[in-house]
Scaffold this active site. Structure first.
Site, mmCIF file in Angstrom:
data_model
loop_
_atom_site.group_PDB
_atom_site.id
_atom_site.type_symbol
_atom_site.label_atom_id
_atom_site.label_comp_id
_atom_site.label_asym_id
_atom_site.label_seq_id
_atom_site.Cartn_x
_atom_site.Cartn_y
_atom_site.Cartn_z
ATOM 1 N N GLY A 73 4.072 -11.405 -10.814
ATOM 2 C CA GLY A 73 4.215 -11.088 -9.464
ATOM 3 C C GLY A 73 4.071 -12.791 -9.035
ATOM 4 O O GLY A 73 3.982 -13.686 -9.816
ATOM 5 N N MET A 74 4.439 -13.203 -7.646
ATOM 6 C CA MET A 74 4.333 -14.937 -7.517
ATOM 7 C C MET A 74 3.208 -15.136 -7.958
ATOM 8 O O MET A 74 3.888 -15.949 -8.038
ATOM 9 C CB MET A 74 4.340 -14.375 -6.094
ATOM 10 C CG MET A 74 5.190 -15.348 -5.561
ATOM 11 S SD MET A 74 5.532 -15.399 -3.501
ATOM 12 C CE MET A 74 4.164 -14.853 -2.368
ATOM 13 N N LEU A 75 1.818 -14.525 -7.247
ATOM 14 C CA LEU A 75 1.122 -15.853 -7.789
ATOM 15 C C LEU A 75 0.906 -15.946 -9.667
ATOM 16 O O LEU A 75 0.423 -16.515 -10.099
ATOM 17 C CB LEU A 75 -0.669 -15.301 -7.468
ATOM 18 C CG LEU A 75 -1.942 -15.582 -7.825
ATOM 19 C CD1 LEU A 75 -2.009 -17.283 -7.451
ATOM 20 C CD2 LEU A 75 -2.716 -15.471 -7.114
ATOM 21 N N ASP B 9 -2.031 -0.491 -16.114
ATOM 22 C CA ASP B 9 -1.253 0.486 -14.462
ATOM 23 C C ASP B 9 -3.154 0.455 -13.743
ATOM 24 O O ASP B 9 -3.240 1.569 -14.437
ATOM 25 C CB ASP B 9 -0.882 1.772 -14.249
ATOM 26 C CG ASP B 9 -0.538 2.374 -13.006
ATOM 27 O OD1 ASP B 9 -0.843 1.488 -11.650
ATOM 28 O OD2 ASP B 9 1.066 2.169 -12.752
ATOM 29 N N ALA C 5 -1.461 -6.243 -6.832
ATOM 30 C CA ALA C 5 -1.752 -5.457 -5.697
ATOM 31 C C ALA C 5 -0.720 -4.876 -5.044
ATOM 32 O O ALA C 5 -0.113 -5.209 -5.470
ATOM 33 C CB ALA C 5 -2.498 -7.103 -4.657
ATOM 34 N N TYR C 6 -1.949 -4.390 -4.152
ATOM 35 C CA TYR C 6 -0.189 -3.691 -2.996
ATOM 36 C C TYR C 6 -0.677 -4.688 -1.826
ATOM 37 O O TYR C 6 -1.024 -4.824 -1.395
ATOM 38 C CB TYR C 6 -1.266 -2.320 -2.946
ATOM 39 C CG TYR C 6 0.031 -1.337 -2.126
ATOM 40 C CD1 TYR C 6 0.868 -0.256 -2.082
ATOM 41 C CD2 TYR C 6 -0.305 -1.864 -0.007
ATOM 42 C CE1 TYR C 6 1.812 -0.121 -0.996
ATOM 43 C CE2 TYR C 6 0.946 -1.411 0.597
ATOM 44 C CZ TYR C 6 1.712 -0.202 0.352
ATOM 45 O OH TYR C 6 2.308 0.245 0.713
ATOM 46 N N TYR D 8 -3.788 -2.858 5.052
ATOM 47 C CA TYR D 8 -3.486 -3.151 4.397
ATOM 48 C C TYR D 8 -5.286 -4.653 4.140
ATOM 49 O O TYR D 8 -6.194 -4.702 3.298
ATOM 50 C CB TYR D 8 -2.593 -5.106 4.543
ATOM 51 C CG TYR D 8 -2.938 -6.118 3.726
ATOM 52 C CD1 TYR D 8 -2.442 -5.507 1.929
ATOM 53 C CD2 TYR D 8 -3.140 -6.992 4.029
ATOM 54 C CE1 TYR D 8 -2.343 -6.444 1.203
ATOM 55 C CE2 TYR D 8 -3.302 -8.045 2.816
ATOM 56 C CZ TYR D 8 -2.787 -8.035 1.335
ATOM 57 O OH TYR D 8 -2.814 -8.861 0.611
ATOM 58 N N LYS E 236 -8.109 -4.734 1.190
ATOM 59 C CA LYS E 236 -8.740 -5.278 0.734
ATOM 60 C C LYS E 236 -10.331 -5.808 0.703
ATOM 61 O O LYS E 236 -10.997 -6.238 -0.175
ATOM 62 C CB LYS E 236 -7.696 -6.932 1.156
ATOM 63 C CG LYS E 236 -6.555 -6.774 0.192
ATOM 64 C CD LYS E 236 -6.202 -7.112 -0.643
ATOM 65 C CE LYS E 236 -6.626 -8.107 -1.522
ATOM 66 N NZ LYS E 236 -5.692 -8.435 -3.114
HETATM 67 N N1 LIG Z 1 1.503 -13.430 -0.461
HETATM 68 C C1 LIG Z 1 1.088 -13.418 0.600
HETATM 69 O O1 LIG Z 1 1.280 -13.958 1.062
HETATM 70 C C2 LIG Z 1 -1.093 -13.502 0.373
HETATM 71 C C3 LIG Z 1 -1.696 -13.907 0.817
HETATM 72 C C4 LIG Z 1 -3.414 -13.782 0.795
HETATM 73 C C5 LIG Z 1 -3.855 -13.157 -1.002
HETATM 74 N N2 LIG Z 1 -2.418 -12.696 -1.135
HETATM 75 C C6 LIG Z 1 -3.042 -12.132 -2.951
HETATM 76 O O2 LIG Z 1 -2.474 -12.118 -3.568
HETATM 77 C C7 LIG Z 1 -2.387 -11.396 -5.112
HETATM 78 C C8 LIG Z 1 -1.377 -11.743 -5.016
HETATM 79 O O3 LIG Z 1 -0.500 -11.451 -4.642
HETATM 80 P P1 LIG Z 1 1.379 -12.166 -4.247
HETATM 81 O O4 LIG Z 1 1.773 -12.108 -3.383
HETATM 82 O O5 LIG Z 1 1.145 -12.448 -5.663
HETATM 83 O O6 LIG Z 1 1.691 -10.437 -4.977
HETATM 84 P P2 LIG Z 1 3.043 -9.655 -5.608
HETATM 85 O O7 LIG Z 1 4.043 -10.327 -5.787
HETATM 86 O O8 LIG Z 1 3.003 -8.508 -4.730
HETATM 87 O O9 LIG Z 1 2.866 -9.206 -6.675
HETATM 88 C C9 LIG Z 1 1.629 -8.290 -7.517
HETATM 89 C C10 LIG Z 1 1.662 -7.847 -8.600
HETATM 90 O O10 LIG Z 1 0.858 -6.640 -9.145
HETATM 91 C C11 LIG Z 1 1.482 -5.921 -10.011
HETATM 92 N N3 LIG Z 1 1.474 -4.440 -9.412
HETATM 93 C C12 LIG Z 1 1.236 -3.382 -8.174
HETATM 94 N N4 LIG Z 1 0.975 -2.653 -8.863
HETATM 95 C C13 LIG Z 1 0.307 -2.318 -9.369
HETATM 96 C C14 LIG Z 1 -0.283 -1.363 -10.434
HETATM 97 N N5 LIG Z 1 -0.799 -0.337 -10.028
HETATM 98 N N6 LIG Z 1 -1.048 -1.731 -11.642
HETATM 99 C C15 LIG Z 1 -0.635 -3.423 -12.360
HETATM 100 N N7 LIG Z 1 -0.306 -3.936 -11.591
HETATM 101 C C16 LIG Z 1 -0.039 -4.094 -10.198
HETATM 102 C C17 LIG Z 1 2.975 -5.920 -9.719
HETATM 103 O O11 LIG Z 1 4.006 -5.475 -10.717
HETATM 104 P P3 LIG Z 1 5.211 -4.821 -9.954
HETATM 105 O O12 LIG Z 1 5.708 -6.739 -9.104
HETATM 106 O O13 LIG Z 1 5.819 -4.457 -12.233
HETATM 107 O O14 LIG Z 1 4.908 -3.629 -9.838
HETATM 108 C C18 LIG Z 1 2.959 -7.613 -9.532
HETATM 109 O O15 LIG Z 1 2.870 -8.123 -10.625
HETATM 110 C C19 LIG Z 1 -2.907 -11.129 -3.731
HETATM 111 O O16 LIG Z 1 -4.338 -9.449 -3.878
HETATM 112 C C20 LIG Z 1 -3.197 -10.004 -2.781
HETATM 113 O O17 LIG Z 1 -3.147 -9.366 -2.040
HETATM 114 C C21 LIG Z 1 -0.994 -12.596 -1.089
#
Ligand SMILES: NC(=O)c1ccc[n+]([C@@H]2O[C@H](COP(=O)([O-])OP(=O)(O)OC[C@H]3O[C@@H](n4cnc5c(N)ncnc54)[C@H](OP(=O)(O)O)[C@@H]3O)[C@@H](O)[C@H]2O)c1
Length: 327
Positions: free
Chosen positions: A41-43, A67, A93-94, A158, A162
């Site tokens: 994922g992004m982070l 998973d 995360a979702y 969402y 969380k």
């Molecule tokens: N993006 C934002 O602006 C933001 C802001 C505040 C907090 N956050 C939090 O920061 C964290 C990282 O966010 P992000 O934006 O980096 O997320 P992201 O890019 O959507 O990446 C999510 C990751 O979770 C994996 N994943 C999804 N379902 C899974 C499952 N059932 N089992 C194992 N892995 C699974 C995905 O793998 P696949 O791609 O292979 O499915 C992907 O590697 C999350 O907790 C999010 O809630 C994000």
């Protein structure tokens, strides 16, 4: 034609975290063995890069192999099929904020239930656990940056999922580190700055929400902060980790495009970002109008603040490269 935001998500006294004594805080002797969930994922991508840069022994099981919604996969983690680990960092995360309004059960399973089980497994295995949460646990009524003790009141499904995850993690594992962050952007996924840069490059009109305020956070800088927290073995609890600049989506769009133009041009192309109201761009999930996070608690641990947004965006655009392919 309006450009939507793509982001997911009265402070009391400034909290002062319990910092470990200096010798203990810096005494990372053995190589840390760390498993990162959501490393695609992004982070997660930047987290894995940062961990490797520090010489940690890093495992990044892909979604299909670990998973977090599958009991048999979690069981393998429990019986240590993934080897001896010192830490598990959960970036999985979702994250589909709007879809969560109609897929609440799925958001709850991944963001609410699974983190509690992961926290429990780590406690039993005597492994550290880091879990990532969001500014979307707040209602957005504040006028200054939220600290960790502020009452939560998520406005979306969402955000509810969380928050449920935070509570489950805390219930299962008092030593778990919960890192709330906000408005993430990085080169390894879809993000608001990237979308806006591409729209600008295509010469499209830019209308961006100007009445939502937050603290944009660059994933590489967040990864560094998380790694610092792990190496210092900070006490369990909730910590806010976000960029240092408070701004609106419109401001962020403008700064991102300026950063791009400074790197790759064309210098003569004007940057014209029009502010619109949230009501002009209705979305299924309600966003907090104000969700800036105070990072005083993390800084009280001796961990430096993240870079100013201009510097972070400069590195971000240079990593995107001149083509900035759509994620
Ligand atoms: N993006 C934002 O602006 C933001 C802001 C505040 C907090 N956050 C939090 O920061 C964290 C990282 O966010 P992000 O934006 O980096 O997320 P992201 O890019 O959507 O990446 C999510 C990751 O979770 C994996 N994943 C999804 N379902 C899974 C499952 N059932 N089992 C194992 N892995 C699974 C995905 O793998 P696949 O791609 O292979 O499915 C992907 O590697 C999350 O907790 C999010 O809630 C994000």
């Amino acid at each position: 034609m309006f450009e939507p935001f793509m982001g997911e998500e009265k402070p009391a006294e400034t909290p002062v975290a319990e910092a470990k004594p200096a010798e203990e805080a810096t005494a990372v002797t053995a190589t840390l063995r760390v498993l990162i969930l959501g490393a695609s994922g992004m982070l997660g991508t930047d987290m894995a890069d940062e961990a490797r840069r520090r010489g940690w022994d890093v495992k990044t099981p892909p979604h299909e192999e670990l998973d977090i919604s599958k009991p048999d996969h979690l069981e393998k983690l429990r019986v240590q099929d993934w080897g001896n680990l010192d830490w598990v960092i959960n970036c999985a995360a979702y994250t589909a904020v709007d879809k969560a309004e109609t897929e609440f059960w799925l958001a709850q399973a991944l963001n609410g239930t699974a983190p509690g089980i992961l926290a429990m497994i780590c406690k039993r295995n005597k492994q550290g656990f880091v879990h990532i949460s969001t500014d979307f646990v707040f209602d957005g009524d504040a006028a200054e940056p939220y600290n960790e003790d502020h009452e939560t009141r998520p406005q979306s499904k969402y955000g509810q999922s969380k928050r449920f995850g935070e509570l489950n993690v805390q219930k299962e594992n008092a030593d778990a580190i919960i890192v709330r962050t906000s408005w993430l952007f990085g080169p390894n996924g879809k993000s608001f700055p990237r979308t806006l840069i591409n729209r600008w490059r295509e010469g499209k009109s830019l209308h961006v929400v100007a009445d939502q305020t937050g603290t944009p956070t660059y994933t590489a800088d967040l990864a560094r902060t998380i790694a610092d927290m792990v190496e210092r073995r900070v006490s369990g609890g909730i910590y806010h980790a976000a960029g240092p600049d408070v701004m609106t989506w419109r401001d962020l769009a403008e700064k991102a495009i300026f950063a791009w133009r400074a790197h790759f041009g064309p210098a003569e192309q004007a940057v014209d970002v029009h502010g619109i109201a949230t009501t002009d761009w209705p979305t299924p999930a309600k966003r907090p109008p104000y969700s800036a996070l105070s990072t005083a608690k993390v800084q009280a641990l001796g961990i430096p603040p993240m870079r100013p947004m201009g510097d972070a965006l400069g590195e971000f655009v240079s990593r995107l490269g001149p083509d900035a392919p759509t994620a």
